[in-house]
Design an enzyme around this catalytic site. Structure first.
Site, short mmCIF file in Angstrom:
data_model
loop_
_atom_site.label_atom_id
_atom_site.label_comp_id
_atom_site.label_asym_id
_atom_site.label_seq_id
_atom_site.Cartn_x
_atom_site.Cartn_y
_atom_site.Cartn_z
CE LYS A 44 -45.04 11.93 -0.02
NZ LYS A 44 -43.90 12.96 -0.13
CE LYS A 46 -41.49 8.65 -2.15
NZ LYS A 46 -40.44 8.90 -1.12
N1 C2G Z 1 -33.09 12.19 -0.67
C1 C2G Z 1 -31.79 12.79 -0.83
N2 C2G Z 1 -30.64 11.44 -1.37
C2 C2G Z 1 -30.70 10.68 -0.79
C3 C2G Z 1 -32.22 9.83 -1.26
C4 C2G Z 1 -32.92 10.84 -0.65
O1 C2G Z 1 -30.73 13.60 -0.93
N3 C2G Z 1 -30.36 9.48 -1.59
C5 C2G Z 1 -33.52 13.72 0.36
C6 C2G Z 1 -34.48 13.59 -1.19
O2 C2G Z 1 -34.54 14.19 -2.32
C7 C2G Z 1 -35.73 14.23 -0.27
C8 C2G Z 1 -35.57 14.39 1.01
O3 C2G Z 1 -33.80 13.70 0.99
O4 C2G Z 1 -35.35 16.05 -0.23
C9 C2G Z 1 -36.08 12.73 1.83
O5 C2G Z 1 -36.74 12.62 0.50
P1 C2G Z 1 -37.97 11.06 0.54
O6 C2G Z 1 -37.94 10.25 1.99
O7 C2G Z 1 -37.79 9.97 -0.58
O8 C2G Z 1 -39.15 12.48 0.77
P2 C2G Z 1 -39.74 12.52 -0.92
O9 C2G Z 1 -40.63 11.38 -0.87
O10 C2G Z 1 -38.58 12.95 -2.07
O11 C2G Z 1 -41.11 13.45 -0.95
O12 C2G Z 1 -43.42 17.81 -1.22
C10 C2G Z 1 -41.93 16.90 -1.20
C11 C2G Z 1 -42.23 15.62 -1.01
O13 C2G Z 1 -42.89 15.24 0.55
C12 C2G Z 1 -40.56 14.51 -1.03
#
Ligand code: C2G
Length: 143
Positions: A44, A46
């Site tokens: 990803k 990341k």
């Molecule tokens: N999130 C949120 N508000 C934020 C930051 C994150 O609501 N300010 C939510 C994201 O939308 C996600 C969750 O928190 O639903 C986790 O965010 P991340 O750790 O950034 O996950 P992500 O990289 O989006 O991974 O298969 C799906 C992926 O694994 C999602």
């Protein structure tokens, strides 16, 4: 029992993550969280600060989370939903539309993201020795 699942990296756990999980939990009475493995995150693009086992342990310790599983591929969602008899898939709206194909297997809910906070913001704040923006909403819509 109505089962909910969500997926994410959850690095440098912050209020946006917590709000998402609290609100996801309201869609059922059992919440499973698939936490992205370090290897999957590389895919990803990341680079996490906390390794998988730390990120998983932090999420698992939350009272509102019933179980954590590893997320190691994009393709595992359908299998997870079937294996764990999931009723609702929940994720932040930054993914809106990306997981509509799961509607064949369960309800799909995209939740509003918490404004003014992100793992990138936290990293920047730490690098600058400054506090994150306190304006990030705690407990939106009664979560
Ligand atoms: N999130 C949120 N508000 C934020 C930051 C994150 O609501 N300010 C939510 C994201 O939308 C996600 C969750 O928190 O639903 C986790 O965010 P991340 O750790 O950034 O996950 P992500 O990289 O989006 O991974 O298969 C799906 C992926 O694994 C999602």
């Amino acid at each position: 029992m109505k089962k909910v699942i969500t997926y994410g990296t959850f690095d440098l756990f912050h209020i946006g993550h917590l709000n998402l999980l609290k609100r996801a939990r309201l869609y059922g009475d059992n919440l499973m969280v698939a936490v992205s493995t370090d290897e999957f995150n590389t895919g990803k693009h990341k680079q996490c600060i906390y390794p998988y086992k730390h990120r998983a342990a932090i999420v698992e310790a939350l009272g509102i989370v019933d179980r954590v599983i590893p997320e190691s591929s994009w393709e595992q969602k359908i299998t997870d939903i079937q294996r764990y008899n999931i009723d609702v898939f929940v994720i932040g709206e930054d993914w809106k539309g990306k997981f509509d194909f799961l509607k064949e297997y369960c309800d799909v809910v995209y939740l509003e993201r918490t404004q003014n906070i992100s793992t990138t913001d936290v990293k920047q704040s730490v690098q600058n020795g400054q506090a994150v923006d306190g304006e990030a909403v705690v407990n939106p819509d009664g979560a």
